[in-house]
Every structure is written in structure tokens, then in C-alpha cells.
Write an enzyme that holds these catalytic residues in place. Structure first.
Site, PDB file in Angstrom:
ATOM      1  N   ASP A   1       0.821  -1.217   0.000  1.00 13.71           N
ATOM      2  CA  ASP A   1       0.000   0.000   0.000  1.00 13.71           C
ATOM      3  C   ASP A   1       0.850   1.260   0.000  1.00 13.71           C
ATOM      4  O   ASP A   1       0.419   2.317  -0.476  1.00 13.71           O
ATOM      5  CB  ASP A   1      -0.904   0.014   1.240  1.00 13.71           C
ATOM      6  CG  ASP A   1      -2.116  -0.882   1.076  1.00 13.71           C
ATOM      7  OD1 ASP A   1      -2.176  -1.620   0.078  1.00 13.71           O
ATOM      8  OD2 ASP A   1      -3.007  -0.843   1.940  1.00 13.71           O
TER       9      ASP A   1
ATOM     10  N   HIS B   1     -10.089   8.253  -2.193  1.00 21.01           N
ATOM     11  CA  HIS B   1     -10.403   6.848  -1.914  1.00 21.01           C
ATOM     12  C   HIS B   1     -11.411   6.835  -0.762  1.00 21.01           C
ATOM     13  O   HIS B   1     -11.082   7.222   0.368  1.00 21.01           O
ATOM     14  CB  HIS B   1      -9.136   6.088  -1.518  1.00 21.01           C
ATOM     15  CG  HIS B   1      -9.400   4.675  -1.081  1.00 21.01           C
ATOM     16  ND1 HIS B   1      -9.295   3.601  -1.933  1.00 21.01           N
ATOM     17  CD2 HIS B   1      -9.784   4.167   0.116  1.00 21.01           C
ATOM     18  CE1 HIS B   1      -9.592   2.489  -1.285  1.00 21.01           C
ATOM     19  NE2 HIS B   1      -9.895   2.816  -0.036  1.00 21.01           N
TER      20      HIS B   1
END
Length: 234
Positions: free
Chosen positions: A148, A208
């Protein structure tokens, strides 16, 4: 080529099976309550009804073995045999400053993930456990990791360094890392396609919005700044 992707949490294993040539998702699912008792799997193969089975999974290895059994089941599965899987991709939360792109998992890579556990104590240990479990079940195929944090390694020092004693960064790794990189990477590249632009000539602000939320500024196709810092909490 059939690819299995795994996202191993402390008490769950999410998975997806993807056919690279056909560009098609063959199956998705999740094993929940791993190590906790009362565990079960929810599975959905393309063109078939969702399937749920209760099955005790005292550890991640048993959970992944259960996934393999379901995937190859003649009634509810998505593939004929385990050997059809030619590669496994693993989501890993934290790659620190060590990784700026996806990598093939080697003993050295796993050791680095272990060294970074203090930066993601809830996630990295579970990710590592899942990787080892998957390697034991599928020992003859390449395993790769996507972090990530890797997407954000292009941020300039002015974006990632805090106004704190510099020694905190050099000794303890205190800096802005950013997360949700797998989502931002895909979204940035996909946006370039939809806009008909060179992926390295797009400037974007991406939001997001999910179980966790963050914003990413993309400059010339690369991560320039993000709202998450040392931890997702920020």
C-alpha cells in the site's frame, strides 16, 4: 494465466481469482473468523450462486487450504485443479522506504517485511503469516507482493517529512508514508486511459472512499502528496 490474489488480515483471508488472458474475474470470496472459532467461507464463482460453508480455521494455512478446496469444487468452484493457478499476489500494507513497486517474494523480502512490523503491527504480521501459509500450500508458483505504501514513494521530501527533529526520521522512520496505494495506482492509470492522456502527463486529485478514506494528489502521473501519514489514522 490464472492468478490468485490474497489479502490476509489478522482474522480473515480475502481472495480473488483472475484469468489474465480473458481479463475476467473467475471467483471472489472471504474466509472470516480465522483463528477465532466459528469461522466460515463466503464464495462466489462467475455464473454461480454465492456459497457459504462453516469450517473451523485455527490458522491461515487451514483457511487457504479451504479456499483451494472450494475453488476446485466441481459444483461451486472456478478452476479444475490447483495446478491451474500460475501465480499468487499478496497485499502487504507496509513496505516502508524499501519498496517503490511490486516485488517477487524471496526470503530476503519476507525478512524486510518482518523488520517493518513495528510500522504496521496490526497488518504486517498477518500479511506475513498469510504469505508463509500460501507458500506452503502453493510452493511451486511465484508469489508477489504489492505494498500500500509503495505508490507514495515518489513523494518529494517536502511532502513526506514532518516538521519534527530530523533524528526521529533517520532513527525511527517517522515520516509520511501514505496508504491505499494499490487503489490510487489503479485509479491514476485508469483515469489516464479514460482521459486519453499519457499516464505520466496527468494531474489528479483522487479520493479513496471506503472503510478507510484518504486523498492523493497526483502530479505528472506520480504520487505527490497524500492525506495519510505515519499511520492511516492521520
Amino acid at each position: 494465466m490464472i492468478i490468485l490474489t490474497l489479502n490476509c488480515g489478522s482474522s480473515s483471508v480475502k481472495y480473488q481469482v483472475y484469468d489474465w488472458e480473458k481479463e475476467m474475474v473467475l471467483a471472489t470470496g472471504i474466509v472470516e473468523r480465522v483463528t477465532q472459532g466459528g469461522s466460515f467461507i463466503k464464495h462466489k464463482a462467475k455464473g454461480k450462486d454465492e456459497h457459504k460453508i462453516e469450517h473451523n480455521c485455527p490458522d491461515h494455512k487451514v483457511a487457504i487450504e479451504l479456499i483451494m478446496k472450494i475453488l476446485t469444487d466441481p459444483q461451486v468452484g472456478a478452476i479444475e485443479k490447483i495446478a491451474d493457478i500460475k501465480a499468487v499476489g499478496h497485499r502487504v500494507v507496509h513496505g516502508g522506504e524499501k519498496f517503490s513497486k511490486s516485488v517477487r517474494i524471496t526470503p530476503e523480502v519476507l525478512h524486510t517485511f518482518e523488520e517493518l512490523q513495528n510500522l504496521a503491527p496490526l497488518h504486517n504480521p498477518a500479511n506475513i503469516t498469510g504469505i508463509r501459509a500460501a507458500q506452503s500450500v502453493l510452493p511451486n508458483v511465484p508469489h508477489c507482493a504489492i505494498m500500500d505504501t509503495a505508490w507514495h514513494q515518489t513523494m518529494p521530501l517536502s511532502s513526506y517529512l514532518y516538521a519534527l527533529p530530523y533524528e526521529w526520521y533517520t532513527r525511527y522512520g517517522v515520516r509520511r508514508y501514505g496508504f491505499h496505494g494499490t487503489s490510487f495506482l489503479y485509479t491514476a492509470k485508469r483515469a489516464a486511459v479514460l482521459l486519453g492522456k499519457d499516464p505520466f502527463k496527468v494531474n489528479l486529485v483522487i479520493a479513496h472512499i471506503g472503510n478507510g478514506s484518504s486523498i492523493n494528489a497526483v502530479k505528472n502521473g506520480l504520487s505527490f502528496d497524500t492525506s495519510m501519514g505515519l499511520t492511516p489514522l492521520e
